[in-house]
Design a protein around this motif. Sequence first.
Motif, short mmCIF file in Angstrom:
data_model
loop_
_atom_site.label_atom_id
_atom_site.label_comp_id
_atom_site.label_asym_id
_atom_site.label_seq_id
_atom_site.Cartn_x
_atom_site.Cartn_y
_atom_site.Cartn_z
N SER A 175 0.82 -1.21 0.00
CA SER A 175 0.00 0.00 0.00
C SER A 175 0.85 1.26 0.00
O SER A 175 0.52 2.25 -0.66
CB SER A 175 -0.95 0.00 1.20
N ALA A 196 -0.12 9.29 2.31
CA ALA A 196 0.01 7.95 2.91
C ALA A 196 1.38 7.70 3.53
O ALA A 196 1.49 7.20 4.65
CB ALA A 196 -0.28 6.88 1.85
N GLY A 226 1.73 9.34 6.70
CA GLY A 226 0.94 8.64 7.71
C GLY A 226 1.73 7.47 8.27
O GLY A 226 1.73 7.22 9.48
N MET A 227 2.44 6.76 7.39
CA MET A 227 3.26 5.64 7.85
C MET A 227 4.37 6.14 8.79
O MET A 227 4.65 5.53 9.81
CB MET A 227 3.87 4.91 6.65
N LEU A 265 4.23 8.73 10.72
CA LEU A 265 3.59 9.03 12.01
C LEU A 265 3.43 7.75 12.82
O LEU A 265 3.68 7.73 14.02
CB LEU A 265 2.21 9.67 11.79
N ALA A 266 3.02 6.68 12.14
CA ALA A 266 2.80 5.41 12.84
C ALA A 266 4.10 4.84 13.38
O ALA A 266 4.10 4.07 14.33
CB ALA A 266 2.12 4.40 11.90
N ILE A 279 5.27 8.03 16.44
CA ILE A 279 4.42 8.45 17.56
C ILE A 279 4.36 7.42 18.70
O ILE A 279 4.52 7.78 19.87
CB ILE A 279 3.01 8.87 17.07
N ALA A 296 -2.19 6.79 15.15
CA ALA A 296 -0.83 6.39 15.51
C ALA A 296 -0.69 6.40 17.03
O ALA A 296 -0.06 5.52 17.61
CB ALA A 296 0.19 7.33 14.87
N LYS A 346 -2.07 2.00 16.35
CA LYS A 346 -2.50 1.22 15.19
C LYS A 346 -1.33 0.98 14.24
O LYS A 346 -0.34 1.70 14.26
CB LYS A 346 -3.63 1.96 14.45
N GLY A 347 -1.47 -0.03 13.38
CA GLY A 347 -0.38 -0.42 12.49
C GLY A 347 -0.10 0.60 11.39
O GLY A 347 -0.89 1.51 11.15
N LEU A 348 1.05 0.42 10.72
CA LEU A 348 1.48 1.37 9.68
C LEU A 348 0.45 1.52 8.58
O LEU A 348 0.12 2.62 8.16
CB LEU A 348 2.80 0.89 9.05
N THR A 349 -0.08 0.38 8.11
CA THR A 349 -1.00 0.42 6.98
C THR A 349 -2.28 1.14 7.34
O THR A 349 -2.77 1.99 6.57
CB THR A 349 -1.33 -1.01 6.51
N VAL A 406 -2.85 3.38 9.74
CA VAL A 406 -2.62 4.81 9.95
C VAL A 406 -2.48 5.53 8.60
O VAL A 406 -3.08 6.59 8.39
CB VAL A 406 -1.36 5.04 10.82
N ALA A 407 -1.73 4.91 7.68
CA ALA A 407 -1.56 5.52 6.36
C ALA A 407 -2.91 5.65 5.65
O ALA A 407 -3.23 6.69 5.06
CB ALA A 407 -0.59 4.69 5.52
#
Lengths: 235, 104
Positions: free
Chosen positions: A20, A161, A164-165, A167-168, A171, B76, B80-83, B85-86
């Motif tokens: 993704s 996207a 966003g990754m 951030l994940a 954070i 985040a 939650k996982g990377l996918t 959150v993205a």
Amino acid sequence: MKLFLRGLRAGVPIGLGYLSVSFTFGIMAISLGFEWWQAVIISALTLTSAGQLAGISIMVNPMQYITMLISQLTINVRYSFMSVSLSQRVSPSFKGIKRWLLGFFITDEIFAVASTEKRIEPKFFLGLCVMPWIGWTLGTLVGGLIGNVLPPIIISSLCIAIYGMFLAIIIPPAKKSRPILIVICIAGILHCLFYYLPILREIPSGISISVCAILAAIIGALLFPIDTSKEGSDR
Amino acid sequence: MNDFLIYLIILSGSTYLIRALPFALFKRTIENKFVRSFLSYIPYSVLAAMTLPAIFYSTGNVASSFAGLILGCIFAYKGKGLTLVALVSCLGAFATELIIMLLG
């Protein structure tokens, strides 16, 4: 063979996640003017998110070779640390050419999963790398091919996207560790200064990212040195 | 596109070497506390500098970027996982752009 299959299975979730994110990398590359096959070659041979993203934004300008090198070295220096860490945990048969070949596949997520092994066997590691590499390359191909077909509103939404990754990734550790939170804030604020202030604004982003990241990490290391005895707690 | 080839070699070559060299050659651990600390903070500082302020302009529209940023931060923060959150960031940005388009 059993080890290989176990690795293969462990790599499936990573591969799906990469699919993704690299899909949007493909779209971003196209929107910057790259051909789909160029995006695919970059992904297949590089296998990294942050480095590739910084890379394509540098590549749109001609002759920025030194900038490219500096930015890649800074962005990717974390891999050296992971490599060193992994080199301590591999089985005795994991040496020589196997390390030179499989070293290519060390990414944040592959590192994280491999680190959960007591002794990393070469066959397990090879299996672990297959799905992430396929996911990363295939996602870029699909993004690059249909990036032209999708309506602009979808393409522009997808461009967030990859951030966003990021951030994940940053954070959750920042929640647990105040030093990491402070390092993140310093790096972010510094780079905003580089982005908005006159003169500093003229510095290419490949270099300013590196400068801000190195400064923030140095400040972090000076203010909050990590206790060596707590080995293994950091990711 | 000669430029592309040179850039590609620098990009993928440096990324490969920075991973494979230490993996293939390193036989002992780094003891220096400062270097270890610096190296452990680098992943976070790099990603933070890459995200800020670029994420504000990532979609080409500040309002939709902020919507994606805020939703992404919330998910985040919940771990939650990377996918996911993205994906949520994209959906937040998409919904905002849709609203702007319908209102405009």
